[in-house]
Design an enzyme around this catalytic site. Structure first.
Site, PDB file in Angstrom:
ATOM      1  CB  THR A 146      -1.315   6.756   2.143  1.00  0.00           C
ATOM      2  OG1 THR A 146      -1.442   7.282   0.827  1.00  0.00           O
ATOM      3  CG2 THR A 146      -1.339   7.879   3.143  1.00  0.00           C
TER       4      THR A 146
ATOM      5  CG  ASP B  64      -3.012   1.526   6.211  1.00  0.00           C
ATOM      6  OD1 ASP B  64      -3.771   0.643   5.783  1.00  0.00           O
ATOM      7  OD2 ASP B  64      -3.127   2.727   5.933  1.00  0.00           O
TER       8      ASP B  64
ATOM      9  CG  ASP C 216      -1.832   1.117   1.347  1.00  0.00           C
ATOM     10  OD1 ASP C 216      -2.312   1.540   0.285  1.00  0.00           O
ATOM     11  OD2 ASP C 216      -2.093   1.603   2.464  1.00  0.00           O
TER      12      ASP C 216
END
Length: 1214
Positions: free
Chosen positions: A500, A878, A498
């Site tokens: 961000t 995240d 991922d």
């Protein structure tokens, strides 16, 4: 018996199964009973281990409608079998959402209005008495499997399960109109028959149940058989040792399983049963237990919040919710009420589509927002195991088996050992009959050879490496809830990241703002908090268009929203409950600039210089309605009212392309695309803002029912917010390390395409000289087929046209020179390509590096596509949008501060991707350890098998204490210490093998077996050729004169004489085989490049040195007590020296053969079997080879590929 086509249940779902119906058959049951008695219970065990045999062996096939027992088989690659018992239930209706008008008016003899319900409840608990006095009671068949109840449907002629309110396909509007009043008590009781109590029950099995289940494991049954056999041979000590080991193993296993059950039970039980306020149909509110809730109930969410006991959709009010239990994301989320009118309200309700309005079970409602006189109400949509939390718990309780080649190969390898044992079994019987051995001895000794071939400590030894790896991972902050996946990590050849919060910092810094004036961009400004901008619509949008809330006085919410709001310098105020009650029209959340900014903003304005302070335009803005951010829509909006104004305003923020498409075209600057591209190419994250003044006649109540689609149109473009998303300092070095280790990396993000490409270049995922091809796909439209347009981006660094790099395929077998390129795909294009271009999808997946604007479910689909072309896929995210992908990947690692996130198999407490190489290194070390231990245990059983087979030829055997010494002192200590090698400090280019059934590995085992066989046979034959050799008796004295006392001092009346344990052959083979175990352990204990060298593993080295010293000592300097204990006899000193030479030569040959195997086995075997040009076994390498000679791939610039024609053709210049 003719085979009947099975019926499919859960069709198209993850737990799809085939189902057959059976009813008991008396004659089959009698036959099974007789067979069980004759086999001493073994047949019953076999039917227990194989459910399909158990059902087919005792029942006959019948229709599902008439079945008493069901046989289920999963349709996945594992094809697991289950059996289920069909139960009967009585209810006043057939389906949970049936109307009960008839039941409520039916005259019942005893006057009890809910007699039918109570009768059904009785049946639910196992009583079956048809209540004849109620004519419309229905008989319903059901069965339970993996905590889910399946009910018979006569219309479908199949079993189905009920989820909740979604089963009746209700629209958002009908939830408001038909389901917002609540249920009567009678209707609630009726629905509870089908949905059960609203509780996620994790029953902790009793220790007795767990013990029985563990003991009935085939391995322990085999051990029991072995112990009985050894006891029959008077090998009591060894049998006792094995029993002791088994008891410890079972006790450890029971403790671990019980602990996991208790932990899960405690996790689920926390706040699972609470008191709730429930609305009844007659507008009454009553207190009830959460276990009584059913889909359709309306509950009131208290102002101080609660832990949700079910999945419910908000119909009034707003909630701030912490969903970290489900997502691993600790940022509070705002949940708004379900739309009741407009286009949005016509959509069918779904928990996935409307998650921003849904409160999920187990999540914590921190606080609620509401207006005077209104309650925060939610309609229950799912209960029990149907909830998001329930499904999560179900997946933990009933996980899919880990499909890893190593474990499948291990069973094949064991079957090979059983085959070898079979040869020994026949050999022993034939030899014993020829030598006229008594029948009892023949049976015992022939069965004994089987127990020798399958080593009892194998499972424990195989698990040791994984347990040690798990402990080492915990030390570096990586927590694991699925230890079997550690070995899979060793095979990873592709990792998805991922962006961000994973590759880049979680928080964004505001780089600047660029506003629009008169249809064109103004110069960018660094500070949005300037006094001159206070009254601007741009700053008002920044200050209001967010989902921030105050929790205990602190602003909390999305990091991007926090940065944006703090950049304005404004203040957010949330009124108390008392204030809301006093001032009905006042909005619950108010934002305003700092007090000193208000007069200063107007200080230089000649119109306001002479005004009183209270006459100045107010900057205080109240937020009337919020449409939360949707990753599908890629935007959020709010309706606000400035204090003193008669009209309301709408503000919107979101992805620039989306926002621009919703604005009036003349308000969007002509340079919009170029400006946006300039920022995104530099890696900035860009957010666009827009504004719309609403009609003054729009009241507060009308706004609450306003459709989002009607509001978010005809907007005025305000400008851009430019956020800087810094790359984490560890990112570039970790990606470089992975690339050097031949592990492909790619980015899957919800961000803008150009930003994603820029970040991919900055962190080294795409190198400076490599070209990026963007695949833009359009769905079919106006009789035009779906199409893909190929755009080549400009390289930031100019390179020569003929520049090329070497593409390294697995193991370096296939390397070629080719132009270096990467594909970049958006989520929209991915969806079109998946549906209309399946033949292009796999080619794209082979070289695509950037996937932008990907929705959470598309991330999961991408992982599946990559797995379909035989990649072993890792996913690092995240934990927020990536739950599905993290679970689907072979190895999912969540960057979360929570110690164990249930969202993924691995959780790292370090919030950067440095955990990925650590995990892969430990995975490789654990995988190599598993191979080493398996090879060692296989060789141990074969070496012992050879020794025993040779001794059987002279009607001898190894002694009880010899077995004991070998199995306990040598094998157990070595097997458990050889697993302690830590992982090698670097990730190397080569990957460890994934299969036990591979040429080099089998060649290694085979050469070592032949070596051990040769040296054992050599020693066995040589000892018989010695001049001093004779058939040993207690009076024999083969030692020299100086040692003769030793021989005479031996126990003349040895109780083992009749078993012929003490003889020269036995002593010789005991010494030689003992050294062989140590030699193969050292040879197989591999170090670099996947593990630290064995000399760094001091427990293993100390064990080897101690055992070598002890064996050499007792061989060269015999000790009477030890000789008596081990039942070895005294042999001349010259023969001892000869044995030392044999042992040294044996060890040297083993070492040389293993080194030769490591360097030349692959090429030698390829040459031997003429497989030099053998095609690759994995699909992605096949594809790479096919595309190597394809001149049309990659497609040329400005080419369009149409769905109707698989070949590309040039379009007009784009």
């Amino acid at each position: 018996m003719k085979t009947k086509e099975p019926t499919i249940i859960n069709q198209g779902l993850e737990d799809e199964m085939e189902v057959w119906g059976y009813r008991p058959c008396v004659w089959k049951m009698i036959l099974v009973g007789v067979g069980t008695v004759c086999s001493g219970g073994l047949l019953l065990l076999l039917l227990y281990w194989l459910p399909e045999w158990g059902v087919k062996g005792t029942c006959t096939h019948t229709s599902l409608r008439d079945a008493h027992t069901l046989l289920l088989r999963t349709t996945d690659e594992f094809s697991r079998w289950f059996r289920a018992k069909v139960h009967v239930m009585l209810a006043p209706g057939r389906e949970p959402f049936d109307s009960l008008d008839r039941m409520s008016t039916a005259p019942l003899p005893n006057g009890a209005g809910d007699y039918g319900i109570s009768a059904a409840h009785d049946e639910h608990h196992g009583k079956y008495e048809a209540p004849v006095q109620v004519p419309h009671i229905e008989t319903i068949l059901y069965f339970t499997h993996h905590s889910t109840k399946y009910y018979w449907n006569d219309m479908m002629q199949n079993f189905e399960f009920y989820i909740g309110l979604e089963d009746v396909k209700v629209s958002c509007a009908s939830i408001h109109s038909d389901h917002s009043a609540g249920l009567s008590k009678t209707l609630q009781d009726y629905r509870r028959l089908f949905f059960g109590e609203n509780e996620i029950t994790v029953r902790v099995p009793s220790l007795f149940k767990l013990l029985i289940k563990e003991v009935l494991n085939p391995f322990y049954i085999f051990q029991l058989f072995s112990v009985i056999l050894w006891s029959a041979e008077d090998y009591y000590y060894y049998a006792t040792a094995i029993v002791f080991m088994s008891v410890i193993s079972i006790a450890t296993s029971l403790y671990t399983i019980k602990k996991q059950y208790v932990m899960l039970h405690d996790m689920v039980a926390t706040h699972s049963v609470v008191r709730v306020s429930v609305c009844r149909g007659n507008k009454e509110i009553e207190q009830a237990m959460s276990t009584d809730l059913v889909p359709g109930d309306v509950i009131i969410v208290p102002a101080n919040g609660m832990v949700m006991p079910c999945d419910a959709v908000l119909i009034h009010g707003t909630c701030i919710v912490n969903e970290s239990m489900l997502t691993g994301e600790s940022v509070p989320v705002t949940k708004t009420s379900l739309p009741s009118s407009g286009e949005d309200a016509a959509w069918t309700y779904s928990t996935e589509e409307h998650k921003r309005h849904t409160l999920f079970c187990g999540t914590h409602v921190i606080q609620t927002r509401f207006y005077a006189g209104e309650l925060v109400e939610a309609v229950v949509v799912r209960t029990g195991f149907s909830t998001e939390k329930g499904q999560l718990v179900r997946s933990i309780l009933h996980p899919k088996p880990a499909d890893f080649k190593l474990y499948r190969d291990a069973y094949l390898f064991l079957l090979c050992l059983v085959g070898v044992a079979g040869i020994g079994f026949i050999y022993t019987i034939v030899l014993s009959i020829m030598k006229k051995v008594p029948a009892k001895t023949i049976i015992i000794e022939s069965l004994d050879i089987i127990t020798i071939t399958v080593p009892p400590a194998l499972p424990a030894a195989m698990t040791a490496g994984i347990v040690y790896a798990q402990r080492r991972l915990k030390r570096v902050g990586i927590f694991c809830i699925s230890p079997q996946r550690i070995n899979m990590c060793g095979q990873l050849n592709l990792v998805c990241f991922d962006k961000t919060g994973t590759l880049t910092e979680d928080g964004l810094d505001l780089w600047g703002v660029q506003m629009v004036e008169d249809g064109s961009f103004s110069p960018p400004e660094a500070d949005a908090a300037e006094d001159s901008l206070v009254n601007s619509a741009f700053v008002a949008c920044m200050a209001t268009c967010h989902s921030l809330t105050k929790i205990e006085g602190e602003l909390s919410g999305d990091p991007l929203d926090l940065k944006m709001f703090s950049a304005t310098g404004w203040i957010l105020e949330e009124p108390t409950e008392e204030e809301t009650t006093l001032h009905n029209p006042i909005m619950p959340t108010v934002v305003r600039p700092p007090k000193q900014s208000i007069p200063e903003a107007n200080q230089n304005n000649p119109l306001t210089q002479n005004m009183e302070l209270n006459q100045l335009p107010s900057c205080e803005i109240g937020i009337v309605r919020q449409f939360p951010f949707s990753s599908t829509l890629q935007r959020m909006s709010v309706v606000v009212r400035r204090l003193g104004e008669k009209h309301m305003d709408a503000y919107l923020k979101g992805a620039p392309e989306v926002v621009a498409s919703l604005c009036k075209q003349h308000t969007v600057p002509q340079s919009f695309t170029e400006t946006l591209e300039t920022y995104t190419k530099q890696g900035f994250r860009v957010i666009a803002l827009a504004h719309r003044q609403l009609e003054s006649k729009l009241s507060w109540h009308k706004v609450q029912s306003l459709s989002r689609d009607l509001l978010e149109t005809n907007l005025e473009f305000l400008g851009l917010i430019i956020m800087q998303n810094k790359i984490k300092e560890e990112t570039a070095s970790v990606l470089r390390e992975l690339r050097q280790a031949n592990i492909r990396t790619l980015m899957v993000t919800g961000d803008n395409m150009m930003t994603a490409i820029s970040v991919a270049r900055d962190c080294g995922m795409i190198r400076a000289h490599e070209r990026v091809i963007i695949a833009e796909a359009a769905p079919p439209k106006d009789f035009q087929p779906a199409s893909i347009t190929w755009h080549y981006t400009e390289n930031p660094v100019q390179t020569k046209d003929n520049q090329s790099v070497e593409m390294n395929l697995e193991d370096g077998v296939y390397a070629r020179q080719e132009q270096s390129y990467h594909f970049a795909v958006t989520g929209r294009a991915f969806a079109v390509i998946t549906e209309h271009f399946p033949q292009v999808l796999q080619k794209l997946a082979l070289r695509a590096t950037v996937f932008a604007r990907m929705a959470p479910d598309q991330k999961t689909q991408l992982v599946e596509v990559l797995q379909s072309i035989d990649y072993t896929v890792g996913m690092c995210g995240d934990g927020a949008n990536d739950c599905g992908a993290l679970k689907r990947a072979h190895c999912g690692i969540s960057l979360s501060e929570l110690e164990a996130s249930v969202a993924s198999p691995f959780t790292s407490s370090t919030a950067n991707i440095s955990c990925v190489p650590n995990l892969i290194r430990e995975g490789r070390a654990a995988l190599i350890t598993s191979f080493c231990v398996f090879k060692f245990m296989a060789l141990y059983s074969i070496i012992q098998y050879l020794s025993v087979t040779l001794l059987y030829s002279i009607l001898s055997n190894l002694g009880d204490f010899q077995f004991l010494f070998i199995d306990i002192a040598i094998i157990l200590i070595i097997a458990f210490t050889m697993s302690l090698n830590p992982a090698w400090k670097e990730l190397v280019w080569r990957r460890p093998p994934s299969s036990l059934i591979s040429g080099p590995l089998l060649f290694s085992v085979l050469t070592q077996i032949i070596t051990c066989l040769i040296f054992q046979v050599l020693a066995f034959l040589l000892v018989r050729q010695q001049s001093w050799y004779e058939t040993w008796t207690p009076q024999s004295d083969a030692c020299n004169a100086s040692r003769s006392g030793l021989s005479h001092g031996l126990n003349v009346t040895s109780p083992h004489d009749h078993k012929n344990i003490k003889n020269y052959e036995n002593t010789t083979l005991f010494y030689v085989s003992s050294f062989q175990y140590l030699a193969v352990a050292i040879v197989f204990s591999k170090g670099k490049p996947f593990r630290q060298p064995s000399y760094r593993n001091w427990p293993f080295m100390l064990s080897c040195i101690a055992l070598y010293t002890f064996l050499l000592f007792i061989m060269l300097y015999p000790v009477r007590a030890i000789d008596n204990f081990l039942e070895i006899v005294c042999v001349p000193h010259d023969w001892r020296i000869t044995l030392v030479i044999i042992v040294i030569v044996n060890a040297a040959v083993s070492f040389i053969l293993e080194e030769a195997n490591q360097h030349w086995a692959s090429s030698f075997l390829s040459w031997l079997f003429c497989q030099t040009n053998k095609p690759p076994r994995v699909l992605y390498m096949h594809l790479a080879l096919e595309l190597q000679d394809n001149t049309d791939w990659p497609p040329r610039p400005s080419t369009v590929t149409y769905a109707s024609n698989p070949q590309s053709r040039l379009s007009a210049p784009l």
